[in-house]
Design a protein around this motif. Structure first.
Motif, short mmCIF file in Angstrom:
data_model
loop_
_atom_site.label_atom_id
_atom_site.label_comp_id
_atom_site.label_asym_id
_atom_site.label_seq_id
_atom_site.Cartn_x
_atom_site.Cartn_y
_atom_site.Cartn_z
N PRO A 222 -40.32 82.69 43.65
CA PRO A 222 -39.90 83.77 42.73
C PRO A 222 -40.57 83.68 41.36
O PRO A 222 -40.89 84.70 40.76
CB PRO A 222 -38.38 83.57 42.63
CG PRO A 222 -38.00 82.81 43.84
CD PRO A 222 -39.14 81.92 44.14
N ALA A 223 -40.77 82.43 40.86
CA ALA A 223 -41.40 82.30 39.55
C ALA A 223 -42.86 82.72 39.57
O ALA A 223 -43.40 83.14 38.54
CB ALA A 223 -41.27 80.86 39.06
N SER A 224 -43.51 82.61 40.72
CA SER A 224 -44.93 82.96 40.83
C SER A 224 -45.16 84.42 41.20
O SER A 224 -46.32 84.88 41.16
CB SER A 224 -45.61 82.05 41.87
OG SER A 224 -45.47 80.69 41.54
N LEU A 225 -44.12 85.15 41.56
CA LEU A 225 -44.29 86.53 42.03
C LEU A 225 -45.03 87.43 41.03
O LEU A 225 -45.89 88.22 41.44
CB LEU A 225 -42.94 87.13 42.39
CG LEU A 225 -42.45 86.89 43.82
CD1 LEU A 225 -41.07 87.49 44.01
CD2 LEU A 225 -43.43 87.47 44.83
N PRO A 226 -44.72 87.41 39.72
CA PRO A 226 -45.47 88.28 38.80
C PRO A 226 -46.97 88.03 38.84
O PRO A 226 -47.76 88.98 38.84
CB PRO A 226 -44.87 87.94 37.44
CG PRO A 226 -43.51 87.42 37.73
CD PRO A 226 -43.63 86.68 39.03
N HIS A 227 -47.38 86.77 38.90
CA HIS A 227 -48.80 86.47 38.95
C HIS A 227 -49.39 86.80 40.32
O HIS A 227 -50.57 87.19 40.41
CB HIS A 227 -49.02 84.98 38.63
CG HIS A 227 -48.58 84.61 37.26
ND1 HIS A 227 -49.38 84.76 36.14
CD2 HIS A 227 -47.40 84.10 36.80
CE1 HIS A 227 -48.73 84.36 35.07
NE2 HIS A 227 -47.53 83.95 35.44
N ILE A 228 -48.60 86.68 41.36
CA ILE A 228 -49.09 87.06 42.68
C ILE A 228 -49.40 88.55 42.73
O ILE A 228 -50.46 88.96 43.23
CB ILE A 228 -48.05 86.68 43.76
CG1 ILE A 228 -47.95 85.16 43.90
CG2 ILE A 228 -48.40 87.30 45.10
CD1 ILE A 228 -46.85 84.69 44.83
N PHE A 229 -48.51 89.37 42.20
CA PHE A 229 -48.76 90.81 42.23
C PHE A 229 -49.87 91.20 41.26
O PHE A 229 -50.58 92.18 41.50
CB PHE A 229 -47.47 91.57 41.93
CG PHE A 229 -46.63 91.80 43.14
CD1 PHE A 229 -46.86 92.87 43.97
CD2 PHE A 229 -45.61 90.92 43.47
CE1 PHE A 229 -46.10 93.08 45.11
CE2 PHE A 229 -44.84 91.12 44.60
CZ PHE A 229 -45.08 92.20 45.42
N THR A 230 -50.03 90.45 40.19
CA THR A 230 -51.21 90.70 39.35
C THR A 230 -52.49 90.42 40.12
O THR A 230 -53.45 91.19 40.05
CB THR A 230 -51.14 89.80 38.10
OG1 THR A 230 -49.96 90.11 37.36
CG2 THR A 230 -52.35 90.02 37.22
#
Length: 302
Positions: A222-230
């Protein structure tokens, strides 16, 4: 000797109390009327005022761009850049109305979309888990990262000769180049997101008795999701760049091939039409990824 007062039932001695004004009003109260359409529209406008403002500014910006384009091509302006052979918006629109009735043009678009879907999906399926594993396990990072860093700067167009040798058909080689173009942005951004996870959260989960699988699922991912979608958004843009380059060089179908063929046949309006189609397809693809990101991460909607 019995008295009538002694024989009277106790219930007979109670007298009916007349209802109060408040009780009468409550019993005859009319349910509140539903809000009017005007009230609903005003409430919707207040909630979406900022989005409507952004959309209006974007629409005006596009109109200004088309107007400037029309003026430059109408008066054949030559000022460092030559607009003598650039088609006007009306010429491009005429080419568009002709192309949408041509099954071949629609086939070019569908083939490009299919290649993007296959190549990008493979890149996401491989890049996201690999980035998560590299970010969590030091040995995996030490083994894979040097190879990825050597291959990452190689542009997609440089892979075209190698892809033709590696794969038996042009279709497979184009999908491979599209995969390479989107794979590295997804991998790097996922790895960057893993490196920014707060170690305090990890230690807190460990103190509560969470195992490695639970920490990976409940903290790291969950913490990495913003960077994954970027990374997915950037990878989609690079995938379109790689696809168009591959279709122009080795393809026989696709929107990139359509654009290059129009240049070879000196059909300037079709060149602009192909470029606009590429831009619109890329925009729609990015919007779909952003929409999926809002669904997966509702806490980042604002």
């Amino acid at each position: 000797m019995s008295s009538p007062a002694f024989l009277r039932h106790p219930a007979d001695s109670t007298q009916a109390v007349p209802p109060t004004a408040e009780a009468a009003a409550a019993s005859t109260a009319v349910p509140p009327a539903a809000p009017s359409f005007r009230a609903l529209a005003a409430r919707w406008y207040r909630l979406n005022q900022e989005r409507l403002r952004t959309a209006a500014i974007g629409f005006v910006s596009l109109l200004a761009f088309v107007l400037v384009w029309h003026l430059l091509t109408t008066y054949r302006v030559v000022f460092f850049v030559r607009f003598t052979n650039v088609p006007s918006p009306l010429e491009v629109y005429a080419s568009f109305t002709k192309a949408i009735h041509d099954p071949k043009f629609l086939m070019h678009i569908l083939l490009s979309c299919r290649r993007i879907f296959i190549g990008f999906s493979l890149a996401a399926i491989l890049g996201v888990p690999l980035g998560l594993i590299m970010g969590r396990f030091k040995l995996a990072h030490e083994v894979i990262f040097p190879v990825a860093e050597v291959l990452r700067p190689i542009p997609a167009i440089a892979w075209v000769p190698m892809a033709i040798m590696l794969w038996p058909t042009n279709e497979q080689s184009i999908v491979f180049i599209t995969f390479l173009g989107s794979f590295f942005p997804i991998l790097v951004n996922t790895l960057h997101g893993m490196s920014l996870v707060d170690p305090v959260l990890v230690r807190a989960a460990q103190c509560l008795g969470a195992r490695e699988r639970s920490i990976f699922r409940e903290v790291y991912f969950p913490a990495s999701l913003p960077h994954i979608f970027t990374g997915l958004t950037i990878g989609m843009g690079v995938a379109w760049v790689s696809l168009i380059a591959a279709e122009m060089i080795s393809g026989q179908y696709g929107i990139g091939y359509f654009t290059w063929e129009a240049y070879s046949l000196v059909q300037y309006a079709d060149i602009a039409l192909g470029m606009i189609a590429i831009g619109v397809l890329g925009l729609v693809s990015s919007l779909l990824i952003r929409g999926a990101g809002h669904l997966v991460m509702p806490w980042r909607s604002k």
